[in-house]
Motif scaffolding. Structure first.
Motif, short mmCIF file in Angstrom:
data_model
loop_
_atom_site.label_atom_id
_atom_site.label_comp_id
_atom_site.label_asym_id
_atom_site.label_seq_id
_atom_site.Cartn_x
_atom_site.Cartn_y
_atom_site.Cartn_z
N GLY A 1 0.79 -1.21 0.00
CA GLY A 1 0.00 0.00 0.00
C GLY A 1 0.83 1.27 0.00
N GLU A 2 2.10 1.15 0.39
CA GLU A 2 3.02 2.30 0.38
C GLU A 2 3.84 2.37 -0.89
OE1 GLU A 2 2.88 0.10 3.09
OE2 GLU A 2 1.33 1.47 3.89
N GLY A 3 3.58 1.44 -1.83
CA GLY A 3 4.32 1.44 -3.08
C GLY A 3 5.65 0.71 -3.03
N CYS A 4 5.89 -0.03 -1.95
CA CYS A 4 7.14 -0.79 -1.84
C CYS A 4 7.01 -2.12 -2.57
CB CYS A 4 7.47 -1.05 -0.37
SG CYS A 4 7.76 0.45 0.58
N VAL A 5 8.10 -2.61 -3.13
CA VAL A 5 8.11 -3.87 -3.87
C VAL A 5 8.06 -5.04 -2.89
CG1 VAL A 5 9.40 -5.35 -5.45
CG2 VAL A 5 9.36 -2.87 -5.81
N LEU A 6 7.02 -5.86 -3.02
CA LEU A 6 6.91 -7.06 -2.19
C LEU A 6 7.51 -8.27 -2.88
CD1 LEU A 6 3.23 -6.70 -0.86
CD2 LEU A 6 5.36 -6.14 0.33
N PHE A 7 7.38 -8.34 -4.18
CA PHE A 7 7.95 -9.45 -4.95
C PHE A 7 8.03 -9.06 -6.41
CE2 PHE A 7 3.37 -10.21 -4.92
CZ PHE A 7 3.11 -10.37 -6.27
N ALA A 8 8.82 -9.78 -7.15
CA ALA A 8 8.91 -9.61 -8.61
C ALA A 8 9.18 -10.98 -9.20
CB ALA A 8 10.01 -8.63 -8.99
N ASN A 9 8.44 -11.36 -10.25
CA ASN A 9 8.70 -12.66 -10.86
C ASN A 9 9.95 -12.59 -11.74
OD1 ASN A 9 7.82 -11.32 -13.13
ND2 ASN A 9 6.16 -12.74 -13.62
N ALA A 10 10.37 -13.74 -12.23
CA ALA A 10 11.62 -13.82 -12.99
C ALA A 10 11.57 -12.94 -14.24
CB ALA A 10 11.91 -15.27 -13.37
N ALA A 11 10.39 -12.88 -14.89
CA ALA A 11 10.27 -12.06 -16.10
C ALA A 11 10.47 -10.59 -15.79
CB ALA A 11 8.90 -12.29 -16.75
N ALA A 12 9.94 -10.13 -14.65
CA ALA A 12 10.12 -8.73 -14.26
C ALA A 12 11.58 -8.44 -13.93
CB ALA A 12 9.23 -8.40 -13.07
N ARG B 1 14.45 -0.48 -12.86
CA ARG B 1 15.39 -1.01 -11.86
C ARG B 1 14.65 -1.21 -10.53
NH1 ARG B 1 19.15 1.52 -8.39
NH2 ARG B 1 18.55 3.55 -9.26
N ILE B 2 14.95 -2.34 -9.89
CA ILE B 2 14.39 -2.65 -8.57
C ILE B 2 15.54 -2.62 -7.57
CG2 ILE B 2 13.13 -4.32 -7.18
CD1 ILE B 2 12.02 -5.49 -9.80
N ALA B 3 15.45 -1.71 -6.61
CA ALA B 3 16.53 -1.58 -5.62
C ALA B 3 15.95 -1.07 -4.31
CB ALA B 3 17.61 -0.61 -6.13
N GLY B 4 16.36 -1.70 -3.22
CA GLY B 4 15.92 -1.25 -1.91
C GLY B 4 14.42 -1.27 -1.72
N GLY B 5 13.74 -2.19 -2.39
CA GLY B 5 12.29 -2.28 -2.26
C GLY B 5 11.54 -1.21 -3.02
N ALA B 6 12.19 -0.55 -3.96
CA ALA B 6 11.54 0.50 -4.74
C ALA B 6 11.81 0.30 -6.22
CB ALA B 6 12.04 1.88 -4.30
N LEU B 7 10.99 0.94 -7.06
CA LEU B 7 11.13 0.87 -8.51
C LEU B 7 11.69 2.18 -9.04
CD1 LEU B 7 7.76 -0.81 -9.57
CD2 LEU B 7 10.04 -1.81 -9.74
N PHE B 8 12.61 2.06 -9.99
CA PHE B 8 13.24 3.25 -10.57
C PHE B 8 13.26 3.12 -12.08
CE2 PHE B 8 15.08 2.63 -6.38
CZ PHE B 8 14.92 3.88 -5.80
N ALA B 9 12.89 4.22 -12.76
CA ALA B 9 12.97 4.28 -14.21
C ALA B 9 14.35 4.78 -14.60
CB ALA B 9 11.89 5.21 -14.76
N ALA B 10 14.65 4.68 -15.90
CA ALA B 10 15.99 5.03 -16.39
C ALA B 10 16.15 6.53 -16.60
CB ALA B 10 16.28 4.29 -17.69
N SER B 11 15.05 7.30 -16.53
CA SER B 11 15.14 8.74 -16.74
C SER B 11 14.23 9.45 -15.77
CB SER B 11 14.76 9.11 -18.17
OG SER B 11 13.39 8.82 -18.41
#
Length: 246
Positions: free
Chosen positions: A71-82, A91-101
């Motif tokens: 609910g806070e937008g933190c990454v709980l899981f990501a499958n292999a394709a993601a 990019r997935i880092a520190g439980g967060a999602l980041f775009a390239a720009s």
């Protein structure tokens, strides 16, 4: 506890201590009630997690990347394709999602916020898919947001273990295959006809398909005419338009 709870709790002690006394049973009753509730909660958590896993497994089988967000937008899981797609554009880092720009990050943040708001019961329209530019120069990665509404007794949500939103990442230039079994059921195609129809509908030329299946181009043309008749089209372009959405 619901009357239909499919479990029971038994308590034993060594024979040398004799049977439980009435006052002992009275003291144990509340503890056993708490234990029964704990088992019931664990069963509901397992059931809810199973539903979430089934959804993600289905999307994974379709070749889509899936990222579950709290609910806070933190990454709980990501499958292999993601995780594979995250190497280029996301990019997935520190439980967060980041775009390239920076521009991509703003679009990503808006998508996450809008999707979570829908899960909280907002009446706004579903957010549009977001294209994320990629450093490699390949076509942008396409992200869809799927809200996961909370139920009235959302145990996993309260514990922060169930996703409140799913981000589905799609590789635009990934090779897609039509389900030949589905084509056979929908249009009464033979196995050979369904195989050829699937190949043509996903971009193969008649010559390429014939070579792939080890048949002559003339034979492939005869099979294709039979496909046209059963599907109700007259040209390859029409076949692609008819079967493409599948």
């Amino acid at each position: 506890l619901p009357n239909a709870s499919p479990f029971a709790i038994a308590l034993r002690r060594a024979e040398r201590f004799g049977p439980f006394l009435a006052e002992e049973i009275e003291d144990l009753a509340p503890l056993l009630g708490h234990a029964a509730r704990a088992v019931h909660i664990a069963a509901r958590l397992d059931e809810a997690q199973g539903r979430s896993d089934s959804l993600c497994d289905g999307l994974t089988r379709l070749g889509y990347g899936v990222v579950g967000l709290s609910g806070e937008g933190c990454v709980l899981f990501a499958n292999a394709a993601a995780e594979a797609l995250a190497r280029d554009g996301l990019r997935i880092a520190g439980g967060a999602l980041f775009a390239a720009s920076a521009k991509g990050q703003q679009a990503l943040d808006r998508l996450i916020a809008a999707t979570l708001a829908l899960g909280d019961g907002a009446t706004a329209l579903p957010p549009r898919a977001v294209p994320l530019p990629r450093p490699s120069g390949r076509p942008p990665l396409l992200l869809h947001g799927l809200p996961v509404p909370a139920g009235p007794a959302d145990l996993l949500g309260l514990l922060g273990a169930r996703p409140r939103a799913l981000l589905v990442a799609i590789e635009p230039d990934a090779a897609r295959r039509l389900d030949e079994g589905l084509l056979r059921e929908m249009y009464a195609l033979s196995p050979g006809e369904a195989r050829l129809a699937a190949a043509i509908a996903t971009g193969a030329t008649l010559r390429e398909a014939a070579r792939t299946f080890g048949i002559g181009e003339g034979t492939a043309r005869v099979v294709l005419k039979a496909v046209f008749q059963k599907v109700g089209v007259a040209r390859q372009a029409e076949l692609v338009l008819r079967l493409g959405p599948l």
